[in-house]
Design a protein around this motif. Structure first.
Motif, short mmCIF file in Angstrom:
data_model
loop_
_atom_site.label_atom_id
_atom_site.label_comp_id
_atom_site.label_asym_id
_atom_site.label_seq_id
_atom_site.Cartn_x
_atom_site.Cartn_y
_atom_site.Cartn_z
N GLU A 149 0.90 -1.02 0.02
CA GLU A 149 0.16 -0.12 0.00
C GLU A 149 0.86 1.23 0.07
O GLU A 149 1.88 1.26 0.70
N VAL A 150 0.44 2.32 -0.83
CA VAL A 150 1.40 3.56 -0.86
C VAL A 150 1.39 4.11 0.40
O VAL A 150 2.65 4.72 0.82
N GLU A 151 0.60 4.13 1.48
CA GLU A 151 0.52 4.64 2.63
C GLU A 151 1.49 4.00 3.36
O GLU A 151 2.18 4.81 4.63
N LYS A 253 3.09 12.61 -6.53
CA LYS A 253 2.01 13.18 -7.24
C LYS A 253 2.33 14.04 -8.38
O LYS A 253 3.61 14.35 -8.58
N GLN A 362 4.68 3.73 -12.74
CA GLN A 362 3.48 3.14 -12.06
C GLN A 362 2.62 2.28 -13.12
O GLN A 362 1.79 1.52 -12.38
N ASP A 387 3.74 8.05 -10.41
CA ASP A 387 2.68 8.44 -9.57
C ASP A 387 1.81 7.08 -9.27
O ASP A 387 0.93 7.04 -10.12
N PHE A 389 -0.98 6.86 -7.75
CA PHE A 389 -2.48 7.17 -7.96
C PHE A 389 -2.78 7.55 -9.30
O PHE A 389 -4.11 7.98 -9.62
N GLN A 390 -1.85 7.67 -10.41
CA GLN A 390 -2.59 7.93 -11.79
C GLN A 390 -2.01 6.62 -12.62
O GLN A 390 -1.05 6.72 -13.27
N ASP A 397 -2.84 -1.84 -9.86
CA ASP A 397 -3.30 -0.73 -8.98
C ASP A 397 -2.15 -0.12 -8.22
O ASP A 397 -1.02 -0.28 -8.43
N SER A 398 -2.36 0.85 -7.25
CA SER A 398 -1.35 1.49 -6.64
C SER A 398 -0.56 0.77 -5.80
O SER A 398 0.33 1.21 -5.24
N THR A 404 5.87 0.57 -6.83
CA THR A 404 5.67 0.67 -5.55
C THR A 404 6.19 -0.76 -5.02
O THR A 404 7.18 -0.46 -3.90
N SER A 434 -4.21 19.00 -7.79
CA SER A 434 -3.76 17.72 -7.47
C SER A 434 -4.51 17.14 -6.10
O SER A 434 -4.96 16.05 -5.92
#
Length: 437
Positions: A149-151, A253, A362, A387, A389-390, A397-398, A404, A434
């Motif tokens: 997860e990106v977080e 981003k 990504q 990024d 999220f893009q 996916d992210s 990632t 953004s």
């Protein structure tokens, strides 16, 4: 307790070796998955290569261990079986029987009902199929083998409170010890902060070979006319200029300066200083939104719309920082010092002594990123920017994309460095869009 895992097609196309990653449990592949894999195997894309790899793996298990209809043993203690539905027409789940997803879901129901005492789990990367499975009482999971997860990504930097004397010594001796009890990953960037006066700070990077924190190598005049506008950009530029760091991942981003900083560092180290023989810049060819179809013209003319963002950045840098006569983009391209091409042409090549930048990483699968990094020869530096999220690739996916995954897997390696860029610097409007949209 053993479990039955029913695999969807997208799991195998994402990771051809997924069948071996369910420990000693039983893996069931619906016959319709084999049909879909057969359809994709003719493609010249990474998806087609993965389809062919899956077919070979399954056939090797069949040839060595017996009938797939009955189930063949695998080295991890589990088994692999290809399952057929009890019937195809008029599937009991009341969904369109002509759809492969419905047929795969029906097999998961058949497996569950045939072994009520054994947990049955449908593994799919298709969100809608997981929703339908839940509605029909089938347990489903995403394929979690390669997900970050990106977080949860390490930011690539640490803030450390130290005495004022440490900061003074850092500026005087160009080196500072790591505070006692602090563990740092190789090449992590550090902001030293005076514990008594937080406004007094110093920026550095942990050098594992020296075992200490060293100053950043970012020139005060900037690079190719570009100066970092925040600490994360300064950290990123240092990683990009340090030759001992062979792999750099920049995550952030839109508008945080990932691509511009990477290109500036590449031009300086290659064109100005001659450390690398060529700057090779590439990006995946994946459309944003509705595709316009085939483009007319030669190969270069077809690729120009995809690669234009890179040319725009190169024009900016060579206009801002090219004080040397003849240092123009056409001249450098003609001389072979700069090469811009799609990732399609990189597979199978060996790239020694080059500064390789992969933009929009990504949109790549972990396997595609592995293919790219393994192209690097002696003296080559690889930079991945993007990024999470893009994402325009429907198969990642992210949390499952190559950028990632690589950022997380390499965070403890001495040859790698990474930075998460947080603040957009393109314009006030771009930063606002953004954050709000």
């Amino acid at each position: 307790m053993k479990k039955n895992y029913v695999l969807d097609t997208n799991v195998l196309l994402h990771d051809p070796r997924a069948i071996f990653k369910f420990e000693d449990n039983d893996v069931i592949i619906p016959i319709f998955v084999i049909e879909e894999i057969d359809h994709f195997k003719r493609e010249g894309t990474e998806r087609g290569r993965n389809a062919r790899a899956v077919a070979r793996l399954i056939d090797e298990l069949r040839a060595r261990n017996g009938s797939l209809a009955k189930g063949v043993p695998m080295e991890n203690g589990g088994s692999l079986r290809v399952a057929l539905p009890s019937r195809r027409d008029g599937l009991r789940i009341a969904l369109d029987p002509s759809k492969a997803d419905a047929a795969i879901l029906q097999i998961a129901i058949d497996v569950r009902d045939a072994a009520p005492g054994t947990p049955t789990i449908l593994v799919t990367m298709d969100t809608n199929l997981r929703v339908r499975a839940d509605a029909l009482g089938v347990t489903s999971e995403n394929f979690e083998n390669q997900r970050v997860e990106v977080e949860q990504l390490d930011l690539g930097m640490r803030e450390l409170d130290v005495p004022a004397s440490t900061i003074d010594a850092f500026y005087a001796k160009k080196e500072a010890p790591v505070p006692e009890g602090v563990q740092l990953n190789p090449n992590v960037c550090v902001q030293l902060r005076d514990a008594a006066d937080p406004s007094a700070t110093a920026l550095g990077r942990f050098d594992q070979a020296k075992g200490s924190i060293v100053p950043l190598k970012v020139p005060t005049e900037g690079v190719m006319g570009i100066r970092p506008r925040n600490r994360e950009q300064a950290f990123a530029l240092d990683l990009l200029l340090e030759d001992s760091i062979k792999l750099v991942t920049l995550v952030g981003k839109a508008g945080t300066g990932k691509t511009l900083l990477a290109l500036a560092a590449a031009l300086k180290r290659t064109i100005d200083e001659g450390v690398y023989s060529r700057v090779l810049i590439s990006r995946p060819i994946i459309p944003l939104g509705r595709d316009l179809g085939y483009l007319p013209g030669t190969v270069d003319e077809k690729l120009n719309p995809w690669l234009q963002p890179i040319y725009d950045n190169l024009d900016l840098l060579l206009g801002a920082g090219a004080a040397k006569k003849g240092m123009s983009l056409p001249n450098l391209v003609d001389d072979g010092m700069i090469q811009v091409e799609p990732l399609t042409y990189i597979r199978g090549r060996s790239l020694p002594h080059q500064y390789l930048i992969v933009d929009e990483a990504q949109n790549l699968t972990p396997h595609e990123v592995k293919t790219i990094i393994t192209r690097s020869g002696q003296g080559t530096k690889v930079v991945l920017t993007g990024d999470p999220f893009q994402i325009d690739n429907p198969y990642v996916d992210s949390a499952s994309n190559g950028l990632t995954i690589v950022t997380d897997r390499f965070k403890s390696e001495r040859l790698a460095g990474h930075m998460v860029l947080l603040k957009g610097e393109r314009s006030e409007l771009a930063e606002l869009a953004s954050n709000l949209l």
